[in-house]
Design an enzyme around this catalytic site. Structure first.
Site, short mmCIF file in Angstrom:
data_model
loop_
_atom_site.label_atom_id
_atom_site.label_comp_id
_atom_site.label_asym_id
_atom_site.label_seq_id
_atom_site.Cartn_x
_atom_site.Cartn_y
_atom_site.Cartn_z
N CYS A 133 -11.34 -8.24 -8.71
CA CYS A 133 -11.78 -8.78 -9.99
C CYS A 133 -10.67 -9.47 -10.78
CB CYS A 133 -12.39 -7.67 -10.84
SG CYS A 133 -13.84 -6.89 -10.10
N HIS B 193 1.36 -5.87 -9.29
CA HIS B 193 0.74 -5.43 -8.04
C HIS B 193 1.27 -4.04 -7.68
CE1 HIS B 193 -1.22 -5.55 -4.22
NE2 HIS B 193 -1.45 -6.85 -4.26
N HIS C 204 -7.39 -13.19 -30.14
CA HIS C 204 -8.60 -12.92 -29.37
C HIS C 204 -8.24 -12.20 -28.07
CE1 HIS C 204 -10.55 -15.65 -32.17
NE2 HIS C 204 -9.66 -16.58 -31.86
N HIS D 155 -11.40 -7.82 -18.96
CA HIS D 155 -12.39 -7.78 -17.88
C HIS D 155 -13.46 -6.73 -18.15
CE1 HIS D 155 -14.35 -7.43 -14.09
NE2 HIS D 155 -13.73 -6.33 -13.73
N HIS E 81 -22.90 -6.30 -21.55
CA HIS E 81 -24.30 -6.05 -21.88
C HIS E 81 -25.20 -7.19 -21.43
CE1 HIS E 81 -27.88 -5.94 -24.54
NE2 HIS E 81 -27.75 -4.63 -24.43
N ASN F 281 -21.14 -6.93 -14.90
CA ASN F 281 -19.80 -7.16 -14.37
C ASN F 281 -19.88 -8.33 -13.38
OD1 ASN F 281 -17.36 -7.16 -13.02
ND2 ASN F 281 -17.24 -4.93 -12.83
#
Length: 540
Positions: A259, A338, A435, A439, A468, A472
């Protein structure tokens, strides 16, 4: 690692009225024990702070030396009157022409080296997020009924998915592919995968080319990321074939990167634009839902079925000077982390077959703890690049004090305000960004991130509302969140946007943008048909 007890939280869940058994007709409750993110700000590692300052120094050395050179030059010239200065320059030019020409030669050479070696500005011209057709919408109840009608799940698996959905933060207007909705057969086929990928990718790109008025043949760099579905020829080749792009295009296809791959794709596109002047790059981020559909009974592999939904984003980046005026954002920083060297991190999100030989994505119970550790490393490295000087000094000072003196109280400090007290000074990231686009993985993850970073409800609103409304959508979720901010007309000139993503590997990546202008409500945006209904109250 944190103590096991510190990583657990409890919640009392109302399971409704029991329909059968000795307790039929009575309310039943259960106690749910969850893992949560560790308080990563309690255990910040100095080496990651050092790495952040290393980045800062590398990019700030020119700004540090220029004031010194100006000061020395001013002191030398300031001691002369205007007449003396002109007379000196004229005499030097008349009697020592070689020195003057040599000086100007060195000056021009130095300026040329500086302007040729400095990084090119990378602009985000515009982006598009695909909105599927309404016939692909499913409510949470319809989702369970579809799963039941498929005949692939026993009752225990259905009830497990129902409980996950009820606490997921996902609404009743998310999208799933036709292969999942209408077929009782295997939907994880190459044919269905290509059909889904072409639908979402071409839909997002058509909108992007229409909004930017850029021809596909003008694109010099193409980067596509899709973690699960990686056919041959690649998805990038599919795009080149569909739009008949030019033959010397630099194309890349990123697979299996989870993701957070959207930020990695932007980083790769940036590197390509740095080495290829006067060019444009398109970054496409998506995930295949149907191809990753799991029909088995392993609960750790059923979780992705409940959360992942259809989505795709397409972003146009440019290093061309003429795109400066029409660009929406300028790329400021990218920080990648990572944790794949650690075995637990490497296997916490792992694709494999279950005992029935069904392929799926297995999610480890240690995911929250591992994600917290990766996030800690990432934001600690990012901090020196974005935080105000006052926050950096407070944070770095308390951190060094804790490492040097442990639990001792500093001189002149009250024990309750000591930097070595139990809770260290937490930098206020709200001073660095206007802002936040985090994720939209799940409600539990967003809750813990909000608590640890001390974000307000408005800061985390784009992430919660995206989860919502669209579920995802994997690597494209951070772009649906930015689209939400634009639909609400909250982005103004100079605002800084932090996009934070994390995924398998385990990776945590950040990208920071600065708004070039006030962004008005777009004419095309996936939120336009429902933005007036948001934000919704998720506590009901």
């Amino acid at each position: 690692m944190a103590n096991e007890q510190d990583l657990l939280s409890t919640e009392i869940v109302n399971r409704g009225i029991e329909s059968s058994g000795p307790n039929a007709g009575s309310l039943t409750f259960s106690v749910r024990v969850r893992r949560r993110l560790p308080d990563f700000l309690q255990s910040v590692n100095l080496k990651y702070v050092k790495l952040g300052y290393h980045y800062l120094i590398n990019h700030g050395i020119y700004l540090a030396t220029i004031p010194v050179l100006v000061l020395v030059f001013s002191a030398e010239v300031g001691s002369l009157s205007r007449e003396e200065l002109w007379r000196k320059l004229w005499e030097d030019a008349r009697y020592d022409l070689a020195t003057v020409l040599g000086f100007f030669g060195v000056f021009v050479f130095t300026l040329s080296v500086y302007f040729m070696s400095r990084p090119r500005s990378i602009y985000l011209v515009d982006f598009a997020c695909y909105q599927p057709h309404d016939d692909l919408k499913v409510t949470k109840g319809e989702f369970i009924e579809l799963a039941r009608k498929s005949g692939k799940f026993d009752e225990a698996s259905l009830q497990f998915q129902k409980r996950i959905l009820q606490s997921s933060g996902i609404g009743d207007e998310t999208y799933v592919p036709k292969s999942v909705i209408m077929s009782t057969e295997n939907c994880a086929t190459m044919k269905e995968g290509r059909a889904e990928a072409s639908t979402v990718i071409f839909g997002a790109l058509d909108e992007l080319f229409e909004k930017t008025k850029v021809r596909p043949k003008d694109i010099g760099v193409l980067v596509v990321n899709c973690s699960i579905f990686n056919p041959t020829p690649s998805l990038s080749a599919m795009i080149i074939n569909h739009y008949k792009m030019r033959g010397n295009i630099l194309s890349y296809n990123l697979g299996g990167m989870g993701c957070s791959a959207g930020v990695i794709a932007v980083d790769l596109a940036r590197d390509m634009l740095q080495s290829n002047p006067n060019n444009c790059a398109v970054v496409v981020s998506t995930e295949s839902v149907g191809y990753n559909w799991y029909p088995g009974r392993d609960r750790s592999m059923l979780i992705p079925n409940c959360f992942f939904r259809m989505g795709c984003s397409a972003v146009l980046l440019s290093n061309r000077g003429r795109d400066y005026r029409r660009a929406k954002y300028r790329l400021e920083h990218i920080v990648r982390t990572h944790k794949g060297a650690d075995n637990r991190s490497f296997r916490c999100v792992y694709q494999e077959e279950d005992e029935q030989k069904f392929k799926g994505l297995k999610v480890s119970k240690d995911l929250m703890e591992i994600g917290g550790d990766a996030l800690k490393t990432n934001i600690t490295t990012l901090g020196p690049l974005v935080l105000p000087l006052s926050e950096q000094l407070l944070f770095f000072g308390t951190l060094v004090w804790r490492h040097l003196f442990g639990g001792k109280t500093g001189p002149g400090l009250h024990p309750s305000s000591s930097p070595s007290s139990k809770k260290p000074y937490i930098p206020d990231y709200k001073l660095a960004f206007e802002h936040f686009c985090v994720h939209a993985a799940s409600k539990t993850v967003l809750d813990e991130l909000q608590r640890n970073l001390e974000l307000s409800d408005k800061n985390i609103e784009p992430s919660r509302m995206t989860l919502h409304r669209f579920g995802n959508t994997s690597s494209s979720s951070i772009w649906y969140e930015l689209a939400y901010l634009e639909a609400k007309e909250r982005v103004r000139r100079g605002d800084r946007v932090w996009q934070l993503a994390f995924g398998s590997g385990f990776k945590c990546n950040s990208v920071v943008w600065r708004a070039m202008r006030r962004v008005r409500k777009p004419t095309r945006n996936p939120w336009l048909d429902c933005v007036d209904r948001y934000p919704v109250n998720l506590s009901l």
